[in-house]
Write a protein that holds these residues in place. Structure first.
Motif, mmCIF file in Angstrom:
data_model
loop_
_atom_site.group_PDB
_atom_site.id
_atom_site.type_symbol
_atom_site.label_atom_id
_atom_site.label_comp_id
_atom_site.label_asym_id
_atom_site.label_seq_id
_atom_site.Cartn_x
_atom_site.Cartn_y
_atom_site.Cartn_z
ATOM 1 N N UNK A 25 -13.913 6.956 -1.795
ATOM 2 C CA UNK A 25 -14.024 5.673 -0.764
ATOM 3 C C UNK A 25 -15.601 5.774 0.078
ATOM 4 N N UNK A 26 -16.725 5.405 -0.409
ATOM 5 C CA UNK A 26 -17.887 5.254 -0.313
ATOM 6 C C UNK A 26 -18.603 6.633 0.357
ATOM 7 N N UNK A 27 -17.326 7.979 -0.192
ATOM 8 C CA UNK A 27 -18.047 9.424 -0.173
ATOM 9 C C UNK A 27 -16.921 10.489 0.377
ATOM 10 N N UNK A 28 -16.212 9.689 0.230
ATOM 11 C CA UNK A 28 -14.709 10.486 1.300
ATOM 12 C C UNK A 28 -13.905 9.918 0.194
ATOM 13 N N UNK A 29 -12.981 11.239 0.729
ATOM 14 C CA UNK A 29 -11.490 11.247 -0.408
ATOM 15 C C UNK A 29 -11.221 10.667 0.365
ATOM 16 N N UNK A 30 -9.825 10.158 -0.390
ATOM 17 C CA UNK A 30 -8.425 9.212 0.703
ATOM 18 C C UNK A 30 -7.539 9.662 -0.082
ATOM 19 N N UNK A 31 -6.211 9.449 0.783
ATOM 20 C CA UNK A 31 -5.240 9.848 0.143
ATOM 21 C C UNK A 31 -4.017 8.415 0.765
ATOM 22 N N UNK A 32 -3.303 8.826 0.278
ATOM 23 C CA UNK A 32 -1.966 7.735 0.094
ATOM 24 C C UNK A 32 -0.862 8.112 -0.685
ATOM 25 N N UNK A 33 -0.159 8.182 -0.075
ATOM 26 C CA UNK A 33 1.327 9.468 -0.514
ATOM 27 C C UNK A 33 2.910 8.057 -0.311
ATOM 28 N N UNK A 34 3.186 8.318 -1.312
ATOM 29 C CA UNK A 34 4.096 7.884 -1.781
ATOM 30 C C UNK A 34 5.640 8.255 -2.422
ATOM 31 N N UNK A 35 6.490 8.090 -2.278
ATOM 32 C CA UNK A 35 8.110 8.475 -2.664
ATOM 33 C C UNK A 35 9.094 7.682 -3.007
ATOM 34 N N UNK A 36 9.793 7.932 -3.552
ATOM 35 C CA UNK A 36 10.573 7.007 -4.735
ATOM 36 C C UNK A 36 11.058 7.016 -3.529
ATOM 37 N N UNK A 37 12.039 7.947 -2.891
ATOM 38 C CA UNK A 37 13.394 7.454 -1.641
ATOM 39 C C UNK A 37 12.891 6.158 -0.735
ATOM 40 N N UNK A 38 11.624 6.703 -0.642
ATOM 41 C CA UNK A 38 10.965 5.659 0.719
ATOM 42 C C UNK A 38 10.414 5.710 0.966
ATOM 43 N N UNK A 39 10.162 4.213 -0.841
ATOM 44 C CA UNK A 39 8.943 3.107 -0.629
ATOM 45 C C UNK A 39 8.570 2.675 0.264
ATOM 46 N N UNK A 40 8.722 2.506 1.818
ATOM 47 C CA UNK A 40 7.851 1.784 2.698
ATOM 48 C C UNK A 40 7.295 2.850 3.473
ATOM 49 N N UNK A 41 7.016 4.215 3.093
ATOM 50 C CA UNK A 41 5.834 5.234 2.769
ATOM 51 C C UNK A 41 5.134 4.650 2.274
ATOM 52 N N UNK A 42 4.574 4.261 1.111
ATOM 53 C CA UNK A 42 3.286 2.893 0.633
ATOM 54 C C UNK A 42 3.580 2.003 1.358
ATOM 55 N N UNK A 43 4.272 1.222 1.649
ATOM 56 C CA UNK A 43 3.796 -0.239 2.188
ATOM 57 C C UNK A 43 3.443 -0.352 3.354
ATOM 58 N N UNK A 44 3.971 1.130 4.154
ATOM 59 C CA UNK A 44 3.442 1.084 5.852
ATOM 60 C C UNK A 44 1.952 1.969 6.032
ATOM 61 N N UNK A 45 1.827 1.904 4.962
ATOM 62 C CA UNK A 45 0.918 3.798 4.926
ATOM 63 C C UNK A 45 -0.585 2.876 4.582
ATOM 64 N N UNK A 46 -1.844 2.588 4.657
ATOM 65 C CA UNK A 46 -2.881 2.921 3.816
ATOM 66 C C UNK A 46 -3.466 4.369 3.086
ATOM 67 N N UNK A 47 -4.711 3.648 3.162
ATOM 68 C CA UNK A 47 -5.452 5.090 2.217
ATOM 69 C C UNK A 47 -6.028 6.230 3.571
ATOM 70 N N UNK A 48 -5.613 7.112 3.190
ATOM 71 C CA UNK A 48 -6.455 7.998 4.758
ATOM 72 C C UNK A 48 -7.387 8.726 4.284
ATOM 73 N N UNK A 49 -8.552 8.843 5.144
ATOM 74 C CA UNK A 49 -9.307 9.781 4.669
ATOM 75 C C UNK A 49 -9.192 11.278 5.783
ATOM 76 N N UNK A 50 -9.719 12.269 5.502
ATOM 77 C CA UNK A 50 -9.290 13.478 6.161
ATOM 78 C C UNK A 50 -9.346 13.679 7.586
#
Length: 83
Positions: A25-50
């Motif tokens: 995103x605009x030259x930066x790498x972004x991360x987003x965590x997903x966990x099968x047993x805890x789908x709320x992680x994906x819902x509550x946390x957006x994309x994060x840069x370093x």
């Protein structure tokens, strides 16, 4: 690996229930965590840069664990290059 949400890797190769998605995103790498047993992680946390990841890791107080180990920029770059 890639699915409709984008390319991902397993931050802990022994745990296939957890995926780290990556994007550029605009030259930066972004991360987003997903966990099968805890789908709320994906819902509550957006994309994060370093920068955000490093600041958050500084607040992490559990001894013996380093959350930065989940975020691998080299793997992310390789996945994005394959795109």
């Amino acid at each position: 690996m890639k699915v409709p949400q984008g390319p991902y890797y397993y931050p802990n190769p022994k745990n296939k229930k957890e995926r780290m998605y990556v994007r550029e995103n605009d030259g930066s790498i972004e991360f987003r965590l997903w966990h099968q047993d805890h789908p709320q992680i994906w819902d509550k946390h957006g994309w994060l840069d370093m920068d955000i990841v490093k600041r958050a890791a500084g607040m992490y107080e559990k001894k013996g664990q380093n959350p930065l180990e989940l975020y691998d920029q080299d793997i992310a770059r390789a996945l994005l290059k394959q795109k």
